[in-house]
Design an enzyme around this catalytic site. Structure first.
Site, PDB file in Angstrom:
ATOM      1  N   HIS A   1      77.946  61.824 107.060  1.00 27.60           N
ATOM      2  CA  HIS A   1      78.963  61.522 108.060  1.00 27.60           C
ATOM      3  C   HIS A   1      78.958  62.623 109.126  1.00 27.60           C
ATOM      4  CE1 HIS A   1      82.753  59.648 109.169  1.00 27.60           C
ATOM      5  NE2 HIS A   1      83.344  60.820 109.186  1.00 27.60           N
TER       6      HIS A   1
ATOM      7  N   SER B   1      83.927  58.630 113.748  1.00 28.41           N
ATOM      8  CA  SER B   1      84.861  58.532 112.631  1.00 28.41           C
ATOM      9  C   SER B   1      86.215  57.971 113.052  1.00 28.41           C
ATOM     10  CB  SER B   1      84.969  59.919 111.978  1.00 28.41           C
ATOM     11  OG  SER B   1      85.299  59.785 110.640  1.00 28.41           O
TER      12      SER B   1
HETATM   13  C1  GCU Z   1      88.580  60.261 106.497  1.00 23.25           C
HETATM   14  C2  GCU Z   1      89.064  58.842 106.650  1.00 23.25           C
HETATM   15  C3  GCU Z   1      88.146  58.003 107.522  1.00 23.25           C
HETATM   16  C4  GCU Z   1      87.896  58.714 108.830  1.00 23.25           C
HETATM   17  C5  GCU Z   1      87.428  60.129 108.576  1.00 23.25           C
HETATM   18  C6  GCU Z   1      87.268  60.991 109.835  1.00 23.25           C
HETATM   19  O1  GCU Z   1      87.381  60.285 105.772  1.00 23.25           O
HETATM   20  O2  GCU Z   1      89.198  58.291 105.368  1.00 23.25           O
HETATM   21  O3  GCU Z   1      88.712  56.732 107.777  1.00 23.25           O
HETATM   22  O4  GCU Z   1      86.980  57.984 109.604  1.00 23.25           O
HETATM   23  O5  GCU Z   1      88.362  60.809 107.778  1.00 23.25           O
HETATM   24  O6  GCU Z   1      87.864  60.710 110.857  1.00 23.25           O
HETATM   25  O7  GCU Z   1      86.579  61.994 109.732  1.00 23.25           O
END
Ligand code: GCU
Length: 435
Positions: free
Chosen positions: A413, A271
């Site tokens: 995710h 992420s």
């Molecule tokens: C949020 C953000 C993302 C990121 C994510 C994370 O969703 O919008 O860009 O990758 O957090 O780091 O969990």
């Protein structure tokens, strides 16, 4: 290269859309995301990607030397000036390492945990980070390693009560919880058994010990140590650059450990830390390979697709991640001199793995795939087999490619054991199987 949105047409059903709004939220996120974003493939605008093999003056780049001497520095500069900011500079003679902990009975005696405290500004005791290293006990010599930063503290990566607590001074995570309440909460993301059984070490560090993850005008964490930081400039090293720099210091520390083969370290991030891993790997060529796990916007996903999270949105939600110049592109992504396939190309010819998840549309799996695909010409110019002839998105849960690899795991995710299975195979393909 021209991509028409028509060739990617796949219209999501309403039920998928409803699921998405919820699915985009993860416990790494402190705000619920996903509303008002485009998840409709037919609404992806037409765009033309910058060609990584055409120099700024229009010259075609067709030798590895010209890539190395002309085009690579140009692209690196574009990312430094327009997106992440300069790569930090600091007085490295102030960095000191101190072993503060060892424990050789981890995983029922299969592995040893060592914690190295990294002082960024010795002899000052702060800022500092605790780098936790897990090494297989049955190793014959120095072993290859993964380096993956964690979101909530080293003690959240496993239930073992012996793991020392690591906490940042200022943090957005677990502020109101005792360390024991969160011990092991992220363990599903850390396949220590699989990694150790496969003959690899793994090192981790709590990312907020490098730089806290909120917008404070860059006063906390390692920012005060940067000699090339000027908040008035548009291209100051922002927070992702700071995290990346901290991971380079983690590699400095691994280089001092006899049990680690530091020329064989794969950097992995999930992420926002996947964005960080790509940026760190682009700048620090000591990393032998890089894995982007669900890195999305500002990571592997193409900015020009504006699918899921957009450049505009990410700069509004996380103004500290990127430098001020990047904020100008919210409404004009087509003016960016580069796009994210070129961030991957900066890692070439070193192996890179881009991983998506089927329900993680906020991170735009298709945009992540297209970045991997469009980095292929650079990898081929440098004499590798690039994406191995892959041209179409694979089925879910199938790992494809060659020096560039890709998969889209079923689910949300996250980092799962399925992902780790692929990453261990990826490392084996680079270094040879360890067992
Ligand atoms: C949020 C953000 C993302 C990121 C994510 C994370 O969703 O919008 O860009 O990758 O957090 O780091 O969990």
């Amino acid at each position: 290269m021209r991509f028409s949105h028509l060739s990617f047409a796949s219209i999501l059903s309403l039920s998928t859309l409803a699921a998405l709004t919820f699915g985009a939220f993860s416990f790494d996120s402190h705000i619920a995301f996903g509303q008002n974003a485009n998840y409709d493939e037919s609404k992806v605008p037409q765009y033309v990607l910058p060609d990584p093999l055409i120099a700024e003056d229009g010259t075609k780049i067709d030798t590895p030397e010209d890539w190395k001497n002309i085009r690579r520095p140009e692209i690196l500069k574009q990312f430094q000036t327009e997106m992440f900011g300069k790569y930090p500079e600091a007085d490295l003679s102030k960095i000191k390492f101190e072993e503060i902990f060892t424990y050789d009975k981890f995983l029922g005696g299969k592995a040893t945990i060592k914690v190295e405290r990294v002082y960024f500004n010795a002899p000052e005791s702060k800022p500092k980070m605790d780098l936790m290293i897990v090494v297989p006990n049955d190793r014959k010599g120095a072993v290859p390693a993964f380096l993956m930063p964690n979101f909530q503290g080293n003690h959240t990566t496993n239930d073992d009560v012996n793991i020392p607590v690591s906490v940042a001074d200022e943090t957005i995570h677990n502020k109101d919880k005792s360390p024991d309440e969160v011990r092991g909460v992220a363990k599903s993301r850390w396949s220590y058994e699989r990694i150790v059984n496969s003959g690899y070490a793994i090192a981790t560090v709590f990312y907020e010990e490098i730089d806290p993850d909120f917008d404070d005008g860059f006063k906390n964490g390692v920012h005060p140590l940067f000699t090339n930081f000027d908040v008035e400039s548009g291209d100051y090293p922002a927070t992702i650059s700071a995290w990346a720099w901290g991971l380079s210091r983690a590699l400095d520390c691994l280089e001092t450990l006899p049990e680690i083969d530091s020329k064989k370290v794969v950097l992995l991030g999930h992420s926002r830390l996947g964005k960080t891993a790509l940026w760190c790997g682009a700048n620090d060529e000591r990393f032998a390979g890089v894995v982007s796990n669900n890195s999305g916007c500002g990571g592997a996903a193409l900015s020009r697709r504006e699918f899921g999270e957009t450049v505009k949105r990410i700069n509004q939600s996380f103004p500290h991640w990127f430098c001020a110049n990047f904020h100008k592109y919210g409404d004009r992504v087509n003016d960016l001199p580069m796009d994210e396939h070129e961030l991957i190309a900066l890692i070439a010819p070193r192996p890179v793995y881009v991983a998506s998840a089927s329900e993680d549309l906020w991170a735009d799996p298709k945009g992540e795939f297209l970045s991997a695909l469009n980095a292929d010409p650079v990898y081929r110019l440098l004499g590798t087999d690039g994406f191995g002839g892959v041209t179409e998105e694979p089925d879910v849960d199938v790992s494809v490619g060659a020096t560039i690899r890709y998969h889209r795991r079923t689910g949300k995710h996250d980092v799962t054991d399925f992902d780790w299975e692929q990453y261990v195979n990826f490392a084996n393909s680079i270094f040879g199987a360890q067992k």
